[in-house]
Design a protein around this motif. Structure first.
Motif, PDB file in Angstrom:
ATOM      1  N   GLU A 102     -14.393  49.273 -26.125  1.00 38.17           N
ATOM      2  CA  GLU A 102     -14.675  48.274 -24.659  1.00 38.17           C
ATOM      3  C   GLU A 102     -16.141  47.614 -24.992  1.00 38.17           C
ATOM      4  O   GLU A 102     -16.559  46.973 -24.114  1.00 38.17           O
ATOM      5  CB  GLU A 102     -13.982  49.268 -23.516  1.00 38.17           C
ATOM      6  CG  GLU A 102     -13.901  50.022 -22.640  1.00 38.17           C
ATOM      7  CD  GLU A 102     -12.364  48.837 -22.543  1.00 38.17           C
ATOM      8  OE1 GLU A 102     -13.001  47.676 -21.846  1.00 38.17           O
ATOM      9  OE2 GLU A 102     -11.551  48.551 -23.195  1.00 38.17           O
TER      10      GLU A 102
ATOM     11  N   TYR B 270       7.631  22.671 -14.412  1.00 35.18           N
ATOM     12  CA  TYR B 270       7.531  24.428 -13.524  1.00 35.18           C
ATOM     13  C   TYR B 270       7.600  25.326 -14.510  1.00 35.18           C
ATOM     14  O   TYR B 270       7.417  26.537 -15.282  1.00 35.18           O
ATOM     15  CB  TYR B 270       7.661  24.422 -12.477  1.00 35.18           C
ATOM     16  CG  TYR B 270       7.530  25.550 -12.079  1.00 35.18           C
ATOM     17  CD1 TYR B 270       6.418  25.912 -11.118  1.00 35.18           C
ATOM     18  CD2 TYR B 270       8.853  26.443 -10.838  1.00 35.18           C
ATOM     19  CE1 TYR B 270       5.627  26.899 -11.240  1.00 35.18           C
ATOM     20  CE2 TYR B 270       8.708  27.763 -10.792  1.00 35.18           C
ATOM     21  CZ  TYR B 270       7.276  27.948 -10.911  1.00 35.18           C
ATOM     22  OH  TYR B 270       7.163  28.961 -10.394  1.00 35.18           O
TER      23      TYR B 270
ATOM     24  N   ARG C 218       6.508  27.830 -16.610  1.00 24.67           N
ATOM     25  CA  ARG C 218       6.632  28.953 -16.466  1.00 24.67           C
ATOM     26  C   ARG C 218       6.782  29.640 -18.429  1.00 24.67           C
ATOM     27  O   ARG C 218       6.506  30.881 -18.493  1.00 24.67           O
ATOM     28  CB  ARG C 218       8.197  29.915 -16.678  1.00 24.67           C
ATOM     29  CG  ARG C 218       7.674  29.580 -14.559  1.00 24.67           C
ATOM     30  CD  ARG C 218       6.792  30.095 -13.769  1.00 24.67           C
ATOM     31  NE  ARG C 218       8.044  31.615 -13.982  1.00 24.67           N
ATOM     32  CZ  ARG C 218       9.028  31.849 -12.931  1.00 24.67           C
ATOM     33  NH1 ARG C 218       8.707  31.578 -11.947  1.00 24.67           N
ATOM     34  NH2 ARG C 218       9.617  33.087 -13.334  1.00 24.67           N
TER      35      ARG C 218
ATOM     36  N   PHE D 295      13.309   6.792  -2.576  1.00 27.20           N
ATOM     37  CA  PHE D 295      13.506   7.513  -2.229  1.00 27.20           C
ATOM     38  C   PHE D 295      13.737   8.070  -4.009  1.00 27.20           C
ATOM     39  O   PHE D 295      14.192   9.299  -4.332  1.00 27.20           O
ATOM     40  CB  PHE D 295      14.991   7.378  -2.274  1.00 27.20           C
ATOM     41  CG  PHE D 295      15.550   9.132  -2.093  1.00 27.20           C
ATOM     42  CD1 PHE D 295      15.477   9.891  -1.498  1.00 27.20           C
ATOM     43  CD2 PHE D 295      17.064   8.407  -2.107  1.00 27.20           C
ATOM     44  CE1 PHE D 295      16.387  11.646  -1.321  1.00 27.20           C
ATOM     45  CE2 PHE D 295      18.674   9.610  -2.618  1.00 27.20           C
ATOM     46  CZ  PHE D 295      17.536  10.624  -1.842  1.00 27.20           C
TER      47      PHE D 295
ATOM     48  N   ILE E   5      -9.903  16.264  -6.751  1.00 29.66           N
ATOM     49  CA  ILE E   5      -9.028  17.918  -6.785  1.00 29.66           C
ATOM     50  C   ILE E   5      -9.495  18.130  -7.766  1.00 29.66           C
ATOM     51  O   ILE E   5      -9.910  19.171  -7.442  1.00 29.66           O
ATOM     52  CB  ILE E   5      -7.622  16.923  -7.116  1.00 29.66           C
ATOM     53  CG1 ILE E   5      -6.544  16.406  -5.857  1.00 29.66           C
ATOM     54  CG2 ILE E   5      -7.318  18.226  -7.494  1.00 29.66           C
ATOM     55  CD1 ILE E   5      -5.713  16.194  -5.999  1.00 29.66           C
TER      56      ILE E   5
ATOM     57  N   TYR F 131       0.663   3.756  -2.842  1.00 30.61           N
ATOM     58  CA  TYR F 131       0.186   5.663  -2.159  1.00 30.61           C
ATOM     59  C   TYR F 131       1.296   6.384  -2.869  1.00 30.61           C
ATOM     60  O   TYR F 131       1.673   7.813  -3.767  1.00 30.61           O
ATOM     61  CB  TYR F 131       0.560   6.088  -0.092  1.00 30.61           C
ATOM     62  CG  TYR F 131      -0.749   5.275   0.389  1.00 30.61           C
ATOM     63  CD1 TYR F 131      -2.142   5.618  -0.828  1.00 30.61           C
ATOM     64  CD2 TYR F 131      -0.655   5.010   1.258  1.00 30.61           C
ATOM     65  CE1 TYR F 131      -3.374   5.077   0.004  1.00 30.61           C
ATOM     66  CE2 TYR F 131      -1.895   4.214   1.834  1.00 30.61           C
ATOM     67  CZ  TYR F 131      -2.760   4.404   0.959  1.00 30.61           C
ATOM     68  OH  TYR F 131      -4.246   3.440   2.766  1.00 30.61           O
TER      69      TYR F 131
ATOM     70  N   TRP G 240       0.644  -0.463  -0.256  1.00 31.18           N
ATOM     71  CA  TRP G 240       0.176   0.233   0.153  1.00 31.18           C
ATOM     72  C   TRP G 240       0.863   1.275  -0.271  1.00 31.18           C
ATOM     73  O   TRP G 240       0.055   2.214  -0.342  1.00 31.18           O
ATOM     74  CB  TRP G 240      -1.034  -0.082   1.256  1.00 31.18           C
ATOM     75  CG  TRP G 240      -2.379  -0.436   0.953  1.00 31.18           C
ATOM     76  CD1 TRP G 240      -2.184  -1.328   1.522  1.00 31.18           C
ATOM     77  CD2 TRP G 240      -3.020   0.190   0.092  1.00 31.18           C
ATOM     78  NE1 TRP G 240      -3.963  -2.045   0.223  1.00 31.18           N
ATOM     79  CE2 TRP G 240      -4.159  -1.384  -0.085  1.00 31.18           C
ATOM     80  CE3 TRP G 240      -3.598   1.001  -0.714  1.00 31.18           C
ATOM     81  CZ2 TRP G 240      -5.597  -0.928  -0.729  1.00 31.18           C
ATOM     82  CZ3 TRP G 240      -4.844   1.249  -1.327  1.00 31.18           C
ATOM     83  CH2 TRP G 240      -5.558  -0.285  -1.569  1.00 31.18           C
ATOM     84  N   VAL G 241       1.626   1.280   0.690  1.00 33.96           N
ATOM     85  CA  VAL G 241       2.462   2.394   0.649  1.00 33.96           C
ATOM     86  C   VAL G 241       3.478   2.106  -0.864  1.00 33.96           C
ATOM     87  O   VAL G 241       3.199   3.285  -1.065  1.00 33.96           O
ATOM     88  CB  VAL G 241       4.453   2.265   1.545  1.00 33.96           C
ATOM     89  CG1 VAL G 241       5.034   2.981   1.760  1.00 33.96           C
ATOM     90  CG2 VAL G 241       3.885   2.370   2.799  1.00 33.96           C
TER      91      VAL G 241
ATOM     92  N   ASP H 258       1.885  35.020 -23.070  1.00 31.42           N
ATOM     93  CA  ASP H 258       2.256  36.613 -22.780  1.00 31.42           C
ATOM     94  C   ASP H 258       3.226  37.214 -24.260  1.00 31.42           C
ATOM     95  O   ASP H 258       2.402  38.275 -25.197  1.00 31.42           O
ATOM     96  CB  ASP H 258       3.043  36.799 -22.372  1.00 31.42           C
ATOM     97  CG  ASP H 258       3.524  38.005 -21.202  1.00 31.42           C
ATOM     98  OD1 ASP H 258       1.870  38.789 -20.793  1.00 31.42           O
ATOM     99  OD2 ASP H 258       4.013  38.917 -21.249  1.00 31.42           O
TER     100      ASP H 258
END
Lengths: 197, 612
Positions: free
Chosen positions: B305, B226, B230, B212, B105, B49, B45-46, B237
């Motif tokens: 606008e 990440y 970015r 680990f 989530i 998970y 189970w560990v 942009d």
């Protein structure tokens, strides 16, 4: 285990959001019913003490535990709109669930407990001292929600935790990020509004 | 009605697809997993998970790749590593747990999409495991002898993943299957391949360093995700800045041109409607002159606008075309819907308060708009823009503050407009009555030929208008040539001849002065160009000269040959035809020459009969 999430959340949050912003935000922190948490914690300790002293109290300590947990869960529920709190709620609920179906105590797996101090394992095995934990066996219900995850080197602390603990800590981490890191989109929207008016 | 039918067919197809995928996915899940997780020990189970946690984190850190923004998450490497190290049953348990977590989530996503996702992954994992085992792969450490098994497993994983997802988009969003596949492959293949290689790296880490190793891998991939995130944000942009008009925040002209092309292509392939509206603020110049440019800019921003607010909820591309002109690209709107929408918009603008609006002749802010609908026979985007522009011009001419759809004026109205235009030009030609009677008569004859020829060529109403009016006005530049040269009986000197040549340029400039006959300028300017490129003023050649201008050249010359002039020999029609044929290919477009000759010949007997 609660501290790990706080420490990690604070460190990463302050690094990402900057110290000045983080500290001001930290000062204006608001949690609905926040004062109840220390009170509940205190209550728990009291119950522990009484549990040890009087056997009469021990008989309904289970109900008392449940009441404390339900109160805690309710306060968390009040804060459910705050980012991260649903995770905390879920984690606490998972822990509550496994303790509830096992007589108010957290089952610990022997394999996982091997990372701990042998003395502590010994106590668990004999059940000599009353604690919140007990060693799981084949009769334990929902063993996969118990304390089965061993943490040891290279992790800086040695302990055994449950999956609920992890979920709760993720929640704490996310909440701290929400507090400490400025929301870029919101800031940009504000800037645009300011620029237009 | 046919649209209805295809919509129902699509609906059925998507339902069938969802059903088939879900049943296959759940079936394979049950077959390979058999509820194995009920008997797991706590250490197992560990592992569950840890691995599902990793998969969830990587799913949350899904990043997008430029330019299309196709999403890619590295969770596939976790599943693949699971297959190689632990086998299918365990991998599917990991999938189950992580899917449950993601379901909790991402509560905003509708439940059946979660189910489809779970089913698709089940199918992929089961098939990849099967392939891996069939090619001799064993669960456990990475063995260099089994490379073919790894490769096979990964290939099946990749191909099934791409196919199932592309088909999903095809069924649900009605996108072209081939284009979707091509787009997905083009943008993501390198990133996807690295996911596959990362899976092998994770196998080594998992096997030798357990949790680990997984943590290390997770750190690396989260940081990578990440960084990619970015980068994509930065890309978006900059892209945004390149595509936006700075003052109004609407899209700019060049972005509009790009999207127009794209949308026209889409409409062509799917058959959906597409409308283009051009909007021009009425009497903007007046406002500008009255209040200054700063206030005028304020008015432009005000309308921008309003457009943003009113069109924001629709799938429209609103851009500033330039100055006080805006364009609305309206996919899936036919011209009637577009007209309704714009009329509503126009009323909203009429009713909005703006400082200084009282100086407008209408007493309020207003715009005129021209709408052009896309048809499959429009191949060039400038054609559509031209039509919208024409319609806008028409709307302005009718007194402003109105919306006009291209080609929607009645036939009678078209006729009236046309005769009005003819009268306007004739007014100017009347000056020739004094200056050069021949040119006056010549212009009118050429006009009549052009009317006939446009019947022969069965031109559409716009081309017909331009061609015939162009024929009528083509020699207008001669007004600038002195009386003495125009009526000189002797041979012209080279200098005088040069001056005569200038009439095409002067004429063009005259036409460009007003808005009304701007589009006739090419007929005036190019009617002395030659097919072989030896004409004037530019020396254009062949197809460089617009087709109808080439036709005008033929008519012009034919009329010059057959016109009676005092003291000069006149060619008969037959002689002129011989002459035309002789010059076909050098001076004239041969194809059009034959066309013209056949027209003349068909006309000839009629006139002789009439003469008799």
């Amino acid at each position: 285990m609660v501290y790990d999430g706080i420490v990690l959340g604070l460190t990463v949050g302050l690094l990402r959001g900057g110290f000045r912003y983080g500290l001001t935000r930290f000062g204006s922190l608001r949690i609905r019913g926040g004062l109840w948490f220390p009170l509940l914690l205190l209550l728990q300790f009291v119950v522990f003490e009484l549990n040890d002293r009087s056997s009469a109290f021990a008989s309904f300590s289970g109900i008392f535990f449940a009441a404390v947990y339900v109160a805690g869960l309710y306060i968390l529920w009040l804060n459910r709109r705050t980012p991260g709190f649903l995770f905390i709620l879920g984690g606490v609920f998972l822990n509550f669930l496994v303790m509830a179906v096992n007589g108010g105590k957290m089952p610990v797996s022997l394999e996982a407990a091997k990372v701990l101090d042998p003395y502590y394992v010994h106590i668990l095995q004999t059940g000599a001292v009353v604690t919140k934990h007990f060693l799981m066996d084949s009769a334990t219900r929902l063993p996969f929600l118990g304390d089965i995850i061993p943490l040891s080197r290279p992790y800086p602390r040695t302990q055994v935790i449950s999956v609920g603990d992890i979920v709760m800590n993720v929640g704490i981490f996310l909440y701290l990020q929400h507090i400490l890191v400025p929301d870029r989109k919101r800031i940009r929207a504000q800037e645009m509004e300011a620029g237009q008016s | 009605m046919p649209n209805w039918k295809t919509a129902i067919a699509k609906l059925h197809l998507s339902h069938l697809y969802v059903l088939a995928i879900c049943l296959t996915g759940l079936g394979l899940f049950t077959m390979y997993n058999r509820g194995a997780f009920i008997h797991y020990t706590t250490p197992t189970w560990v592992w569950v998970y840890a691995l599902s946690g990793a998969a969830v984190v990587l799913t949350v850190f899904t990043f997008q790749l430029p330019p299309q923004g196709n999403g890619l998450s590295l969770d596939s490497s976790v599943y693949l590593a699971c297959i190689f190290v632990f086998g299918p049953a365990f991998s599917l348990t990991v999938l189950l747990v992580s899917s449950a977590m993601i379901f909790l989530i991402e509560r905003k996503t509708i439940w059946w999409k979660h189910l489809i996702n779970f089913a698709i992954y089940s199918v992929i994992i089961a098939s990849a495991s099967f392939t891996y085992a069939a090619l001799g792969g064993v669960r456990g450490p990475l063995l260099d002898g089994h490379l073919s098994a790894y490769a096979g497993g990964m290939a099946v994983y990749f191909i099934l993943n791409t196919m199932l997802i592309a088909f999903y988009y095809y069924v649900f969003y009605n996108e072209n299957l081939y284009e979707t596949l091509k787009g997905m492959l083009k943008d993501t293949i390198i990133a996807y391949l690295s996911t596959l290689v990362l899976a092998l790296v994770l196998v080594i880490l998992l096997y030798h360093n357990h949790i680990f190793g997984l943590a290390l891998f997770l750190c690396l991939s989260v940081l990578l995700s990440y960084a990619f995130k970015r980068m994509f944000a930065m890309y978006r942009d900059i892209e945004e800045r390149a595509n936006r008009d700075l003052r109004t925040g609407l899209f700019n002209h060049s972005y509009f041109e790009l999207t127009l092309e794209e949308e026209m292509r889409k409409s062509r392939s799917t058959g959906s409607s597409l409308s283009l509206a051009m909007i021009d603020i009425d009497d903007f110049k007046k406002y500008n002159d009255h209040f200054g440019h700063l206030k005028g800019d304020g008015l432009i921003v005000f309308l921008a606008e309003l457009l943003k607010k009113e069109c924001g909820s629709e799938e429209m591309v609103v851009s500033r075309y330039g100055g006080e002109e805006f364009t609305l690209l309206m996919p899936s709107y036919d011209t009637d819907q577009a007209k309704r929408f714009l009329d509503r918009l126009r009323k909203t603008l009429n009713n909005s308060h703006f400082e200084g609006a009282e100086i407008f002749p209408q007493g309020c802010l207003s715009f005129s708009s021209g709408i052009a609908g896309y048809r499959t026979d429009i191949h060039d985007k400038s054609e559509l823009v031209d039509q919208a522009d024409q319609a806008l011009y028409y709307a302005k001419k009718q007194g402003k503050n109105m919306v006009h759809v291209y080609g929607h004026q009645s036939l009678l109205e078209q006729d009236i407009d046309f005769s009005q235009d003819v009268r306007d030009i004739e007014q100017q030609l009347n000056l020739f009555m004094y200056k050069d009677m021949e040119t006056f008569k010549h212009s009118k004859r050429v006009f009549r030929y052009a009317v006939d020829i446009s019947e022969v060529l069965s031109l559409d109403s716009l081309s017909k208008r331009q061609f015939t009016l162009g024929a009528l006005i083509h020699d207008i530049g001669k007004l600038e040539i002195p009386w003495g040269i125009l009526n000189k009986k002797e041979k012209l000197t080279p200098e005088e001849w040069e001056m005569v040549k200038w009439h095409v340029t002067w004429g063009k400039q005259m036409a460009l002065m007003g808005d009304k006959f701007k589009d006739l300028a090419p007929y005036i300017e190019l009617h002395h160009e030659r097919y072989d490129g030896k004409g004037y003023p530019h020396g254009f050649k062949g197809e460089e000269i617009p087709r109808l201008c080439r036709m005008l050249t033929i008519i012009d010359s034919f009329d010059a040959m057959t016109t009676e002039r005092p003291y000069q020999p006149t060619k008969s029609v037959e002689e002129a035809i011989v002459e035309l044929r002789a010059c076909a290919g050098s001076q004239f477009d041969p194809e059009l020459t034959e066309l013209f000759i056949s027209y003349i010949e068909s006309r000839q007997p009629r006139t002789t009969e009439a003469a008799v």
